[in-house]
Design an enzyme around this catalytic site. Sequence first.
Site, PDB file in Angstrom:
ATOM      1  CB  CYS A  63      -0.905   0.011   1.226  1.00 11.83           C
ATOM      2  SG  CYS A  63      -2.063   1.412   1.244  1.00 11.83           S
TER       3      CYS A  63
ATOM      4  CG  ASP B 236      -0.736   3.965   5.319  1.00 14.33           C
ATOM      5  OD1 ASP B 236       0.172   4.500   5.997  1.00 14.33           O
ATOM      6  OD2 ASP B 236      -1.914   3.910   5.689  1.00 14.33           O
TER       7      ASP B 236
ATOM      8  NE  ARG C  14      -0.698   4.701   8.770  1.00 15.06           N
ATOM      9  CZ  ARG C  14      -1.941   4.414   9.137  1.00 15.06           C
ATOM     10  NH1 ARG C  14      -2.309   4.557  10.388  1.00 15.06           N
ATOM     11  NH2 ARG C  14      -2.811   3.954   8.246  1.00 15.06           N
TER      12      ARG C  14
ATOM     13  CG  HIS D 190      -1.674  -1.166   5.851  1.00 16.80           C
ATOM     14  ND1 HIS D 190      -2.185  -0.139   6.615  1.00 16.80           N
ATOM     15  CD2 HIS D 190      -1.831  -0.761   4.560  1.00 16.80           C
ATOM     16  CE1 HIS D 190      -2.598   0.832   5.831  1.00 16.80           C
ATOM     17  NE2 HIS D 190      -2.403   0.485   4.578  1.00 16.80           N
TER      18      HIS D 190
ATOM     19  CB  CYS E 234      -5.781  -0.420   4.580  1.00 19.23           C
ATOM     20  SG  CYS E 234      -5.459   0.124   2.889  1.00 19.23           S
TER      21      CYS E 234
HETATM   22 CO    CO Z   1      -3.453   1.224   2.986  1.00 21.80          CO
END
Ligand code: CO
Length: 208
Positions: A41, A43, A45, A97, A100
Site C-alpha cells: 500500500c 500508506d 506508515r 495492512h 488501511c
Molecule cells: Co493502505
Amino acid sequence: MDIKTIFDNNKKWVDEKLGLDKDYFKNLSEGQSPDILYIGCSDSRVTAEDIMGIQPGEAFVHRNIANMVPNTDLNVMSVIEYAVKYLKVSHIVVCGHYYCGGVKAAMQSADLGILNPWLRNIRDVYRIHQNELDAITNEEEKYKRLVELNVQEQCVNVIKTSVVQTAFRQRGIAVHGWVFDIHSGGLIDLNIDFPKLLENIMEIYYLD
Ligand code: CO
C-alpha cells in the site's frame, strides 16, 4: 517538513554507506537482481524496506492505494511482467495492512470521484466474501478481515497472469499474502496455499 532536511539526510546516508563500503554505490550501479517482488500500500506508515529489514537492491517494489492488482491496470501488470520475466524473482508478496484507509473508504458509501473505480475493486472483494463479512458483527473485526480477504484476492489476481503461471510451471515461483499490523509492527503471513489457490482457479483462468 523542511525539504532541505531531506538533502542533509541524503548526504549523511551517502557518507554512512561509503563508510562501511567504499564501493557501495559503484556496486549498486552495476545492476539489480532482487529475489522478491513486493506489492504493498502507498500508506506512508508502511514502507517496504523498513518492515522487511532489507536493503536497496533486494526487492522490486510496487505500491498503490490498498495494494491492489487490478488486471486492467497497466502499471501493476507491467511491474509483474518485468519482475517475473526479466528480473526472474522467486517470490511475489502482496502485503496489506490493518487500518488501511483505502479499504475503509470502500466500506463506506461516500462518492470519492476518481477514486470510485479504484475502490470498486475492493467492493468487489466484499461482494465475493459477503456471507463471511456480513456475519462479523464487530466493525473493527470486519474491517480487519476485509483487509485480509483483499490481500487474498489480489494474490488470486497475481496468479491469473500468464507470466506468473508460466514461471510457476517452468521454474517454480511462490506467491505470498501478508498483512502488516500497524498496531504491533508485526508482519503476519496469511499462509496462502499458492499451488492450491492456482488449482482452485485453474478451470477458469488457466493460460497455456
Ligand atoms: Co493502505
